[in-house]
Scaffold this motif. Structure first.
Motif, PDB file in Angstrom:
ATOM      1  N   LEU A 196      19.052  76.455   5.003  1.00  0.00           N
ATOM      2  CA  LEU A 196      20.269  76.892   5.706  1.00  0.00           C
ATOM      3  C   LEU A 196      19.966  78.116   6.566  1.00  0.00           C
ATOM      4  CD1 LEU A 196      22.968  76.529   2.856  1.00  0.00           C
ATOM      5  CD2 LEU A 196      22.380  74.881   4.638  1.00  0.00           C
ATOM      6  N   ARG A 197      19.172  79.041   5.992  1.00  0.00           N
ATOM      7  CA  ARG A 197      18.835  80.258   6.726  1.00  0.00           C
ATOM      8  C   ARG A 197      18.003  79.922   7.973  1.00  0.00           C
ATOM      9  NH1 ARG A 197      17.100  83.577   2.500  1.00  0.00           N
ATOM     10  NH2 ARG A 197      15.395  82.350   2.590  1.00  0.00           N
ATOM     11  N   ALA A 198      17.028  79.033   7.813  1.00  0.00           N
ATOM     12  CA  ALA A 198      16.146  78.674   8.939  1.00  0.00           C
ATOM     13  C   ALA A 198      16.946  78.056  10.087  1.00  0.00           C
ATOM     14  CB  ALA A 198      15.066  77.706   8.467  1.00  0.00           C
ATOM     15  N   VAL A 199      17.899  77.203   9.753  1.00  0.00           N
ATOM     16  CA  VAL A 199      18.702  76.559  10.804  1.00  0.00           C
ATOM     17  C   VAL A 199      19.577  77.595  11.506  1.00  0.00           C
ATOM     18  CG1 VAL A 199      20.544  74.880  11.261  1.00  0.00           C
ATOM     19  CG2 VAL A 199      18.695  74.296   9.672  1.00  0.00           C
ATOM     20  N   LYS A 200      20.181  78.497  10.723  1.00  0.00           N
ATOM     21  CA  LYS A 200      21.041  79.534  11.319  1.00  0.00           C
ATOM     22  C   LYS A 200      20.227  80.418  12.272  1.00  0.00           C
ATOM     23  CE  LYS A 200      22.915  80.842   7.357  1.00  0.00           C
ATOM     24  NZ  LYS A 200      23.594  81.748   6.413  1.00  0.00           N
ATOM     25  N   VAL A 201      19.045  80.843  11.815  1.00  0.00           N
ATOM     26  CA  VAL A 201      18.191  81.710  12.646  1.00  0.00           C
ATOM     27  C   VAL A 201      17.806  80.983  13.934  1.00  0.00           C
ATOM     28  CG1 VAL A 201      15.863  82.717  12.776  1.00  0.00           C
ATOM     29  CG2 VAL A 201      17.283  83.093  10.746  1.00  0.00           C
ATOM     30  N   GLU A 202      17.444  79.703  13.809  1.00  0.00           N
ATOM     31  CA  GLU A 202      16.990  78.934  14.969  1.00  0.00           C
ATOM     32  C   GLU A 202      18.114  78.764  16.001  1.00  0.00           C
ATOM     33  OE1 GLU A 202      13.972  78.394  15.429  1.00  0.00           O
ATOM     34  OE2 GLU A 202      14.066  77.083  17.190  1.00  0.00           O
ATOM     35  N   ILE A 203      19.338  78.526  15.523  1.00  0.00           N
ATOM     36  CA  ILE A 203      20.460  78.323  16.456  1.00  0.00           C
ATOM     37  C   ILE A 203      20.875  79.648  17.102  1.00  0.00           C
ATOM     38  CG2 ILE A 203      22.913  77.655  16.609  1.00  0.00           C
ATOM     39  CD1 ILE A 203      22.282  75.402  14.633  1.00  0.00           C
ATOM     40  N   LYS A 204      20.765  80.751  16.342  1.00  0.00           N
ATOM     41  CA  LYS A 204      21.039  82.076  16.922  1.00  0.00           C
ATOM     42  C   LYS A 204      20.038  82.373  18.047  1.00  0.00           C
ATOM     43  CE  LYS A 204      24.503  83.986  14.912  1.00  0.00           C
ATOM     44  NZ  LYS A 204      24.737  83.684  13.495  1.00  0.00           N
TER      45      LYS A 204
END
Ligand SMILES: [Zn+2]
Length: 264
Positions: free
Chosen positions: A230-238
């Protein structure tokens, strides 16, 4: 031919630590399995403390002639599909598109199924997770699974089947859509409908460091801990508001998200 014991050994080697999981499966790549889907489900249930799977029912969807803008669809184009829509009820089988295992789980003694008319989940030893689902937060069971330090298990499928990436997209503030579903009494508006998953394999390098994988038969099982995913996806979209979108020219949901990013 693969046996239930082979599957249990493979799952054991992933060292899931007695945590719950969400599983996505395609059994075909594994070749013949003794005992079929029931054997696979048995091996999964022996390896985790609770199990959920999406039992989505897309055939319940109807699209009105007009609706909210930027909704990832062209209104008025779906009259033929609307005529074939089927109403949702709790015993409605999961779409064949999900593979055979979610339906096997749904029918398993003691299984619970949530009541969302398009995006339901079935689960064993997971009632508390399933009960978090609402019309406004249809993927909430994945959040509840993360709260329990759960895993994503991919059996013979890649991240394009990984529903948890959708949950992370929502957490990252990415546009969600509105869809409508036929129920016995009326048409229900279903907000919080996720985008397209065709581009999700792009997250693979970012989570390689926490992913575990075991080859079995002709195929593989991957385990990814939910929190870092979840963290990796959030960071990538940011970092990139267009991350994880697909490249299909006609993809209306991905194109809507691109358009919103340009307008901002
Ligand atoms: Zn797309």
């Amino acid at each position: 031919m693969l046996t239930s014991q082979d599957l249990k050994s493979a799952l054991n080697s992933l060292d899931l630590g007695g945590k719950p999981a969400i599983a996505h499966t395609s059994l075909k790549p594994f070749g013949e399995i003794a005992g079929g889907p029931e054997a696979v489900l048995g091996a999964l249930l022996a390896s985790v403390s609770g199990l959920i799977m999406p039992t989505f029912t897309y055939k319940t969807m109807v699209i009105p002639e007009v609706g909210p803008p930027n909704n990832g669809l062209t209104y008025g184009r779906y009259r033929d599909l609307n005529r074939m829509a089927e109403y949702f009820h709790l015993n409605k089988p999961a779409d064949a598109l999900m593979g055979i295992l979610p339906e096997t789980l749904r029918r398993y003694p003691g299984a619970m199924r949530s009541a969302h008319p398009i995006l339901s989940f079935a689960g064993i030893h997971a009632d508390d997770m399933l009960e978090t689902q609402t019309m406004y937060n249809p993927l909430a069971p994945i959040g509840a699974l993360a709260d329990r330090d759960g895993w994503v298990l991919l059996l013979g499928v890649d991240h394009t089947a990984n529903t948890s990436v959708h949950y992370a997209e929502k957490l990252a503030g990415r546009r969600q859509f509105v869809r409508w579903a036929l129920t016995r009494r009326r048409i229900l508006e279903c907000p919080g409908f996720p985008g397209c998953s065709d581009g999700f394999e792009a997250i693979r390098p970012n989570i390689e460091y926490v992913s575990r994988r075991v080859e079995i038969g002709e195929s593989f099982i991957e385990a990814i801990p939910l929190h870092p995913l979840l963290r990796a996806v959030k960071v990538e979209i940011k970092r990139n508001p267009l991350a994880l979108l697909c490249q299909r020219e006609e993809c209306e949901r991905c194109n809507t998200i691109r358009q919103i990013a340009i307008d901002m």
